[in-house]
Structures are given as structure tokens and as C-alpha cells.
Scaffold this active site. Structure first.
Site, PDB file in Angstrom:
ATOM      1  N   ARG A  95      -0.939   2.611  -4.180  1.00 43.74           N
ATOM      2  CA  ARG A  95      -0.026   1.962  -5.128  1.00 43.74           C
ATOM      3  C   ARG A  95       0.020   0.454  -4.918  1.00 43.74           C
ATOM      4  O   ARG A  95       0.917  -0.220  -5.419  1.00 43.74           O
ATOM      5  CB  ARG A  95       1.369   2.543  -4.993  1.00 43.74           C
ATOM      6  CG  ARG A  95       1.934   2.424  -3.595  1.00 43.74           C
ATOM      7  CD  ARG A  95       3.386   2.726  -3.628  1.00 43.74           C
ATOM      8  NE  ARG A  95       3.918   2.827  -2.272  1.00 43.74           N
ATOM      9  CZ  ARG A  95       5.197   2.904  -2.001  1.00 43.74           C
ATOM     10  NH1 ARG A  95       6.062   2.904  -2.971  1.00 43.74           N
ATOM     11  NH2 ARG A  95       5.608   3.001  -0.760  1.00 43.74           N
ATOM     12  N   ASP A 145       2.199   8.395  -8.052  1.00 41.16           N
ATOM     13  CA  ASP A 145       2.274   7.724  -9.356  1.00 41.16           C
ATOM     14  C   ASP A 145       1.897   6.246  -9.281  1.00 41.16           C
ATOM     15  O   ASP A 145       1.903   5.545 -10.284  1.00 41.16           O
ATOM     16  CB  ASP A 145       3.678   7.886  -9.957  1.00 41.16           C
ATOM     17  CG  ASP A 145       4.758   7.295  -9.062  1.00 41.16           C
ATOM     18  OD1 ASP A 145       4.417   6.705  -7.999  1.00 41.16           O
ATOM     19  OD2 ASP A 145       5.946   7.412  -9.400  1.00 41.16           O
ATOM     20  N   ARG A 180       3.606  -8.863  -1.864  1.00 37.85           N
ATOM     21  CA  ARG A 180       3.565  -8.979  -0.401  1.00 37.85           C
ATOM     22  C   ARG A 180       2.521 -10.004  -0.003  1.00 37.85           C
ATOM     23  O   ARG A 180       1.441 -10.074  -0.586  1.00 37.85           O
ATOM     24  CB  ARG A 180       3.226  -7.616   0.190  1.00 37.85           C
ATOM     25  CG  ARG A 180       3.109  -7.623   1.693  1.00 37.85           C
ATOM     26  CD  ARG A 180       3.367  -6.267   2.249  1.00 37.85           C
ATOM     27  NE  ARG A 180       2.254  -5.349   2.051  1.00 37.85           N
ATOM     28  CZ  ARG A 180       2.260  -4.094   2.518  1.00 37.85           C
ATOM     29  NH1 ARG A 180       3.298  -3.640   3.181  1.00 37.85           N
ATOM     30  NH2 ARG A 180       1.235  -3.306   2.311  1.00 37.85           N
ATOM     31  N   ASP A 235      -2.292   3.620  10.057  1.00 38.57           N
ATOM     32  CA  ASP A 235      -2.509   2.828   8.835  1.00 38.57           C
ATOM     33  C   ASP A 235      -1.421   1.780   8.658  1.00 38.57           C
ATOM     34  O   ASP A 235      -1.545   0.909   7.799  1.00 38.57           O
ATOM     35  CB  ASP A 235      -2.570   3.738   7.600  1.00 38.57           C
ATOM     36  CG  ASP A 235      -1.342   4.619   7.474  1.00 38.57           C
ATOM     37  OD1 ASP A 235      -1.073   5.382   8.416  1.00 38.57           O
ATOM     38  OD2 ASP A 235      -0.643   4.533   6.453  1.00 38.57           O
ATOM     39  N   ASP A 290       4.260  -2.885   6.549  1.00 35.54           N
ATOM     40  CA  ASP A 290       4.701  -1.647   5.902  1.00 35.54           C
ATOM     41  C   ASP A 290       6.109  -1.239   6.298  1.00 35.54           C
ATOM     42  O   ASP A 290       6.328  -0.333   7.096  1.00 35.54           O
ATOM     43  CB  ASP A 290       3.707  -0.499   6.155  1.00 35.54           C
ATOM     44  CG  ASP A 290       2.785  -0.344   4.957  1.00 35.54           C
ATOM     45  OD1 ASP A 290       2.961  -1.097   3.973  1.00 35.54           O
ATOM     46  OD2 ASP A 290       1.904   0.521   4.982  1.00 35.54           O
TER      47      ASP A 290
HETATM   48  P1  AMP Z   1       3.131   4.376   3.356  1.00 35.46           P
HETATM   49  O1  AMP Z   1       4.016   5.506   3.708  1.00 35.46           O
HETATM   50  O2  AMP Z   1       3.761   3.381   2.413  1.00 35.46           O
HETATM   51  O3  AMP Z   1       2.499   3.716   4.529  1.00 35.46           O
HETATM   52  O4  AMP Z   1       1.959   5.018   2.484  1.00 35.46           O
HETATM   53  C1  AMP Z   1       1.088   5.991   2.970  1.00 35.46           C
HETATM   54  C2  AMP Z   1       0.005   6.266   1.955  1.00 35.46           C
HETATM   55  O5  AMP Z   1       0.547   6.857   0.777  1.00 35.46           O
HETATM   56  C3  AMP Z   1      -0.745   5.034   1.485  1.00 35.46           C
HETATM   57  O6  AMP Z   1      -2.073   5.395   1.281  1.00 35.46           O
HETATM   58  C4  AMP Z   1      -0.057   4.689   0.198  1.00 35.46           C
HETATM   59  O7  AMP Z   1      -0.880   3.950  -0.664  1.00 35.46           O
HETATM   60  C5  AMP Z   1       0.224   6.074  -0.358  1.00 35.46           C
HETATM   61  N1  AMP Z   1       1.368   6.082  -1.297  1.00 35.46           N
HETATM   62  C6  AMP Z   1       2.672   5.938  -0.997  1.00 35.46           C
HETATM   63  N2  AMP Z   1       3.425   6.013  -2.119  1.00 35.46           N
HETATM   64  C7  AMP Z   1       2.599   6.216  -3.139  1.00 35.46           C
HETATM   65  C8  AMP Z   1       2.758   6.382  -4.566  1.00 35.46           C
HETATM   66  N3  AMP Z   1       3.966   6.360  -5.125  1.00 35.46           N
HETATM   67  N4  AMP Z   1       1.656   6.554  -5.298  1.00 35.46           N
HETATM   68  C9  AMP Z   1       0.438   6.594  -4.747  1.00 35.46           C
HETATM   69  N5  AMP Z   1       0.208   6.456  -3.432  1.00 35.46           N
HETATM   70  C10 AMP Z   1       1.270   6.257  -2.630  1.00 35.46           C
HETATM   71 MG    MG Z   2       1.261   2.325   4.874  1.00 36.79          MG
END
Ligand code: AMP
Ligand code: MG
Length: 482
Positions: free
Chosen positions: A89, A121, A172, A248, A258
Site C-alpha cells: 500500500r 486494499d 513518509r 521487514d 513503520d
Molecule cells: P506493516 O504491518 O505495515 O509493516 O505491513 C506488513 C505488510 O502488509 C506490508 O507488505 C504491507 O505493504 C502490507 N499491507 C499492510 N496493510 C495493507 C493494505 N491495507 N493493503 C495492502 N497491503 C497492506
Molecule cells: Mg512494514
């Protein structure tokens, strides 16, 4: 002309590391937060960007001049489990060359689906994006390496989570978005050429001082480990809990990245966890140093073939490098704690002195930030240190210890003022600001909070509202920033 000077060195890496991705336009872009000092640092014209042109750019409706939008590919261990991820996203617009010659990633978070969205989404909700804005800027003001937040726009579109929320996009700004998981991505594809390219790129971009290192890949790993040891020590010294230090979510630049379910600890307890999804306490306050080392072990595994063609020797080198982490962390942490206590010199019993204070805080459920603030500027009315004989005993030890250093009391106090914040982003204040913004469209509460958090070491500001935790409050819970 708003001052965009976007370059794209990341896309010179092998195609494995990214995918072209255009932001998806939103219905109605409205700028609700904008960071003028950061814009100035980036060489961007605030006046131009605070108008409709800026809202359109920060929403992804219009690309800034010179943009080449991509989604970055990466993998990661999430709560210990390895997965392929990537920007699901987030969309990188490019690298802004700053007036002082720096290179900063400009990324839109919540800008729509990409090749890596899986079932997501591609969108973000307003609350979590404002939360990232507030806490990342608070961390920056504390002097802790971090990604930053340039703008938040609302999209005029709903996002569907447990409830229907307002959509938003965060802009960001980061030294880069290269993560431990980026190297893991290349390793998972067994692509040594890509790994080498990424290592060389990371070294040139973030560790230019290693240009002539005889064993460049090992030197890079050492330097990343060193920066992480320092970063996590800085977190510990202000009570910051990241909440999801998946591989990640660990940047090779050494910046905090993040901001999801992160929060600052109020009462001192190493077991403190805020994240609603962290049932096992994997990312609890006291676990942050060992988890960072665990993540670095995953990085070392990924980089192994770069360390030495002989795998046994490569492993030996990686192990030797990793084994340095606990001691490096402790050095940085203890030095940070010394500063918090007004100590300039080193004595063998310093760790015990700090540990005694922390043990006392834990027994008394004392507020972490305010205990150090008490040592810095004197007691607050509701202070747990008041009339506590154990604390008085400890304080006499500290006084004796200070008496053995050549620095004056004034110098010690000055040191403490620079290391013990008067203001952290207190959880109830953050919630209050997010509530006002998301339910009433009132951003003034957040602006007031941001103003206080911009000068965290200003002990002359008497704002008890911002320096007390809620006594006897419910255990605070944060939810993942989706
Ligand atoms: P995060 O928890 O923000 O570190 O995200 C973990 C993974 O989930 C990353 O690959 C993000 O890009 C993906 N991700 C989180 N929220 C969404 C979303 N609403 N739509 C698509 N990918 C998402
Ligand atoms: Mg992340």
C-alpha cells in the site's frame, strides 16, 4: 514549481527489487497535516504545497515533477514466520535531493494497490496515519533516528476495517526504505548478483565511510549492527516500544521505521506490551534488544554467501559479528543511562546503580519518564519518589557517585536536561488528538500536541497536562496500523 528534485538510484538495482506502480487517484484530497520545517529541509516550497496542488500530490492524484512511482519488494519474518511481502500500500515517488545534498525517499503510504497487495486494499485509515505522523515527529524531536512525516491527506473515501473509517495517505520521508527484509527477498530468490548489488548500494548510500573497507560486505554488516545497537539503546532510554519489530520493519539505514502499534511506556515494566496482536510479548519493551539481535541474525543468514565463499568460514564470521551485539547494545544503553543520571565518567558499579533505580521503579510502578524528570528538575506533586525511603537511599548513592566526578552540579543538570524529556507522546494525549481528528474533524488538538512534542527537552514549559500519565488507567492497547 514546488522544488521537487527527484532522482531514482534505487531503480538502477535489479528488477527483482521493485515493480512499477502508479498511485490510485482518490475522490477528494484534503490536506490535514503538513510539516513546514521538514518541507524546508527537503527544499520544498510550503506555500505551493499547502494549496490544492499539494493536496493532489500527497494524495497520489497528481505526480510531482520527475516522479517515477514504484513499489519496493521485500520479504520478512513476521512474528518469527518468513513471508514474501513488498509495498502493498506504499508507493515510492523517488529520492528528493535536498538543498544540503542529502537524498531522501518520498513515499506515499496508503496510495492504493500494487503488485504486492495480496488481499489488501492498498489503503490506510486516517487514525493510524496521524499516529505515525505524531510519533515519528516526536521521535525526531527527541533526537532519535527515524523516518519522518511530511503530510497527511484525507481521501474522501471510506476504508473498511472492523468498522468503516476515513481513508488517508501519509507522505513518509526516509533515508531509504531498504530493510532487513529487502536482503532476505534477494536471498530467498537465491540471487547472489542481486544480493551483491543491494549490499553495494546500501553501503554507498548509508555507509559511505566504508568505501575502502577490505571486506566490504562484512564491514557493512558490522556497521548495520552497530547502528541498530545504538538505535535500540536510544529507544530503551526514552521508553519507546515499537510493537512490531519484524525484519521487514527494520531499516538498514538505522532509522526507526513503520510506526504501527507503537507507544511510549508510562509505568516502568520491562514486560510492557501495547500491541493488541502481540500476545506472546515477543516485542515487549524488555525484549527489544534480543529481538533486534534475532533480526540481525536473519540478516546475517541472508548475507552469508557474501561474507565468504566457504560457508563454514562465512558462518564463523557472521557469528563473531553477531556476538558483539549484546555488549555493543549495553555500552550504548549504559552511556545513555549515565547521561540521564548526570554522569560523565565511567565507574564499574554504574550498571548496578541504574539497575537498582529500575528495580525500584518497577516495584513502585513509577512513571519511567517522570522519575528521570524528577532527578532533573525536582519532584512533581504526584511523584512516586515522594517520601519513599528506598528512593532516598538510592538518591544518596547517586549523590555520592556524582561527588566522584570532576564535573559540577550545573554541568550534570545540563546533561540531564538534554537527555531526559519533559514531554513524550503520552498515550491518552495521542488518543485524544486522534479522536478529535477522526470523529469531529478537529485537528487543533493534534496541532497543540505536535507543538509540545516538538521541544521535548524544554523543561521550562510548565504543561502538567502533557507530562502526566493517567493514574490507574486501563492498560493501553494499540492496534495494528492498517
Ligand atoms: P506493516 O504491518 O505495515 O509493516 O505491513 C506488513 C505488510 O502488509 C506490508 O507488505 C504491507 O505493504 C502490507 N499491507 C499492510 N496493510 C495493507 C493494505 N491495507 N493493503 C495492502 N497491503 C497492506
Ligand atoms: Mg512494514
Amino acid at each position: 514549481m514546488a522544488g521537487w528534485r527527484l532522482k531514482h538510484t534505487y531503480t538502477e538495482l535489479p528488477q527483482l527489487f521493485y515493480s512499477d506502480a502508479a498511485p490510485t487517484a482518490v475522490r477528494e484530497a484534503r490536506l490535514v497535516a503538513f510539516n513546514r520545517p521538514l518541507a524546508a529541509m527537503l527544499g520544498l516550497d510550503s506555500e505551493a504545497l499547502e494549496g490544492p496542488e499539494g493536496a493532489a500530490i500527497f494524495a497520489g492524484n497528481v505526480l510531482p515533477q520527475g516522479a517515477r512511482p514504484i513499489a519496493q519488494a521485500y520479504a520478512g519474518h513476521q512474528f518469527g514466520h518468513f513471508t514474501g511481502l513488498g509495498d502493498g500500500r506504499a508507493i515510492l515517488l523517488g529520492e528528493q535531493i535536498t538543498p544540503s545534498g542529502g537524498r531522501m525517499d518520498i513515499q506515499l503510504k496508503g496510495a492504493g494497490q500494487t503488485r504486492f497487495s495480496r488481499r489488501g486494499d492498498g489503503r490506510a485509515a486516517l487514525g493510524p496515519m496521524l499516529r505515525e505522523y505524531i510519533i515519528s515527529e516526536a521521535m525526531h524531536a527527541l533526537g532519535i533516528p527515524t523516518t519522518r512525516s511530511l503530510a497527511v491527506v484525507t481521501t474522501g473515501e471510506p476504508v473498511y476495517r472492523e468498522t468503516v473509517l476515513d481513508g488517508a495517505v501519509l507522505t513518509r520521508v526516509a533515508a531509504s526504505h531498504i530493510r532487513v527484509g529487502t536482503m532476505q527477498w534477494a536471498a530467498a530468490h537465491d540471487d547472489q548478483e542481486a544480493m551483491r548489488a543491494l549490499a553495494d548500494y546500501t553501503r554507498a548510500r548509508h555507509y559511505p565511510e566504508l568505501a575502502d573497507a577490505p571486506q566490504p560486505h562484512l564491514a557493512l554488516f558490522d556497521a548495520i549492527l552497530e547502528r541498530q545497537a545504538r538505535l535500540i539503546a536510544r529507544w530503551q532510554c526514552v521508553g519507546f516500544i515499537h510493537g512490531v519489530i519484524n525484519t521487514d520493519n527494520m531499516a538498514l539505514s538505522g532509522e526507526t521505521i513503520d510506526y504501527g502499534p507503537c507507544a511510549f511506556m508510562d509505568t516502568y515494566d520491562p514486560a510492557t506490551v501495547f500491541s493488541s496482536i502481540d500476545h506472546g510479548g515477543r516485542y515487549a519493551y524488555g525484549n527489544q534488544p534480543p529481538i533486534a539481535q534475532w533480526n540481525l541474525a536473519r540478516l546475517a543468514e541472508a548475507m552469508l554467501p557474501l561474507f565468504d565463499p566457504d560457508m563454514d568460514r562465512a558462518e564463523e564470521r557472521a557469528t563473531a559479528a553477531l556476538d558483539r551485539f549484546p555488549e555493543l547494545f549495553e555500552q550504548h544503553w549504559l552511556n545513555g543511562m549515565r547521561s540521564k543520571l548526570g554522569l560523565f565518567t565511567h565507574e564499574p558499579d554504574d550498571k548496578a546503580l541504574v539497575d537498582d533505580l529500575l528495580a525500584w521503579m518497577q516495584r513502585r510502578s513509577a512513571d519511567f519518564t517522570n522519575t528521570f524528570r524528577t532527578l532533573t528538575i525536582g519532584r512533581l506533586a504526584e511523584d512516586a519518589t515522594n517520601a519513599d525511603p528506598e528512593f532516598e537511599g538510592w538518591l544518596r548513592q547517586l549523590e555520592a557517585r556524582r561527588g566522584r566526578q570532576p564535573q559540577s552540579r550545573a554541568e550534570a543538570e545540563d546533561l540531564m536536561r538534554r537527555h531526559n524529556p519533559a514531554f513524550i507522546s503520552r498515550n491518552h494525549r495521542v488518543e485524544e488528538a486522534l479522536q478529535a481528528a477522526t470523529t469531529a474533524g478537529d485537528f487543533s488538538v493534534m496541532e497543540r500536541l505536535l507543538d509540545v512534542l516538538a521541544t521535548p527537552y524544554d523543561h521550562g514549559r510548565d504543561l502538567p497536562m502533557f507530562s502526566t500519565s493517567v493514574p490507574g488507567g486501563q492498560p493501553y492497547r494499540t492496534f495494528c496500523g492498517t
